[in-house]
Design an enzyme around this catalytic site. Structure first.
Site, PDB file in Angstrom:
ATOM      1  N   LYS A 141     103.318  37.139  -4.218  1.00  0.00           N
ATOM      2  CA  LYS A 141     103.877  35.901  -4.753  1.00  0.00           C
ATOM      3  C   LYS A 141     105.325  35.760  -4.280  1.00  0.00           C
ATOM      4  O   LYS A 141     106.175  36.626  -4.541  1.00  0.00           O
ATOM      5  CB  LYS A 141     103.825  35.901  -6.280  1.00  0.00           C
ATOM      6  CG  LYS A 141     102.433  35.726  -6.858  1.00  0.00           C
ATOM      7  CD  LYS A 141     101.911  34.316  -6.630  1.00  0.00           C
ATOM      8  CE  LYS A 141     100.605  34.081  -7.385  1.00  0.00           C
ATOM      9  NZ  LYS A 141     100.086  32.708  -7.173  1.00  0.00           N
ATOM     10  N   LYS A 237      89.270  26.808  -6.515  1.00  0.00           N
ATOM     11  CA  LYS A 237      89.384  27.380  -7.857  1.00  0.00           C
ATOM     12  C   LYS A 237      88.588  26.521  -8.823  1.00  0.00           C
ATOM     13  O   LYS A 237      88.680  25.283  -8.796  1.00  0.00           O
ATOM     14  CB  LYS A 237      90.851  27.438  -8.303  1.00  0.00           C
ATOM     15  CG  LYS A 237      91.726  28.367  -7.504  1.00  0.00           C
ATOM     16  CD  LYS A 237      93.168  28.327  -8.006  1.00  0.00           C
ATOM     17  CE  LYS A 237      94.073  29.254  -7.228  1.00  0.00           C
ATOM     18  NZ  LYS A 237      95.498  29.145  -7.639  1.00  0.00           N
TER      19      LYS A 237
END
Length: 318
Positions: A141, A237
């Site tokens: 990240k 997703k």
């Protein structure tokens, strides 16, 4: 048809940070249809969702409901996802079959999944990388103007690990242009959503020696025309597509359009990941590590081992 919605909270194993903020727990909604079929969603503030707003969407559904009809009653998003997956689970239980049998796909197997390193200082990220250096795929990240030091630190901590990077819309075009050569130098295999979804046109104007993945820019099949020429991979997703039904169609269309596919997740429990393990079969990248980041999980969790994340047992879902 009786639809019950419950707010559940799962503590995280450690603070989880992305470019938009930090979390210490995963707040989810668990939907149960007719006392049997279960689904989970993770309302996401980035898309204007809250636990209360998604609960209200579900509460507004009619008593007579089918999975096909649901696609028109709710937009793509968390609410539709939880109900859609619960209806798939209910259908499987009533038929005495597994969901993959209903779909007509071969029995799924385990898929190697990424393990995500939270955004932190370079020193902390280097320690995280060293701790997980033997995992088959690390996801980093990032998403700040000062990410070069973090990249170098992670590579020092895990010199041989395959790496993908997720900027969560946090870079400007200038920052990305500066970082891109270093991503390649450091062996990064793919970069996810480097620019904001509403400011990503520059991706169509530059060479892309490193595959670029659309996350916030890709929700359902209606997103695909706007990605052309800018992205090489799409991140599917369930909380974006609004459930397994649309996700299956999006995967098929994306592959037909020439995109590689990544199957990702929000930060939820094994129940949220379970339907996505079916989607993950044979894709380029799988990122279903949500349960690995939790301090607690469902009573019958998904199995993770050296082979990856395994499909759910019937007691969990499907």
């Amino acid at each position: 048809m009786q639809i019950d919605v419950r707010h559940d909270v799962f503590a995280l194993a450690q603070v989880f940070t992305i470019s938009r903020g930090s979390r210490t727990e995963a707040k989810v909604l668990t939907v149960t249809v007719d006392g049997q079929g279960r689904g989970e969603c993770v309302p996401y503030a980035r898309y204007g969702e809250t636990l209360d707003s998604v609960t209200a969407q579900i509460a507004g559904l009619p008593e007579t409901l089918t999975r096909v009809g649901l696609q028109e009653l709710l937009p793509a998003g968390a609410a539709r996802n939880a109900v859609d997956c619960a209806l798939w689970d209910l259908e499987a239980k009533q038929a005495g079959k597994r969901v993959w049998d209903l779909i007509g796909m071969p029995a799924p197997g385990p898929e190697v999944t990424a393990y995500t390193l939270s955004l932190d200082t370079p020193e902390v990220m280097e320690r995280q990388a060293a701790q997980h250096a033997k995992r088959p795929l690390l996801k980093i990240k990032l998403g700040t103007p000062d990410d070069m030091a973090r990249l170098e630190a992670v590579r020092r901590g895990a010199p041989d690990a395959p790496i993908i990077v997720d900027a969560n819309e946090g870079w400007t075009a200038e920052v990305y242009a500066e970082l891109a050569p270093h991503l390649i130098r450091l062996g990064v295999q793919m970069v996810e959503q480097p620019l904001p979804a509403d400011a990503d046109d520059m991706l169509g104007e530059i060479a892309r020696p490193l595959p670029v993945c659309a996350d916030e820019s890709c929700h359902d099949r209606a997103s695909l025309p706007g990605l052309r020429g800018k992205y090489d991979v799409v991140n599917i997703k369930l909380d974006k597509t609004g459930g397994l039904t649309e996700a299956l169609a999006l995967k098929e269309q994306a592959i037909s359009d020439g995109y590689a596919v990544m199957i990702g997740c929000m930060l939820g429990s094994s129940l949220a990941m379970a339907p996505a393990t079916l989607l993950a079969q044979g894709v380029a990248f799988t990122d279903l590590d949500g349960p690995l980041l939790l301090a607690e999980d469902r009573a019958t969790p998904l199995q993770f081992d050296a082979d990856g994340v395994h499909p759910p047992v019937a007691a969990l879902w499907g």
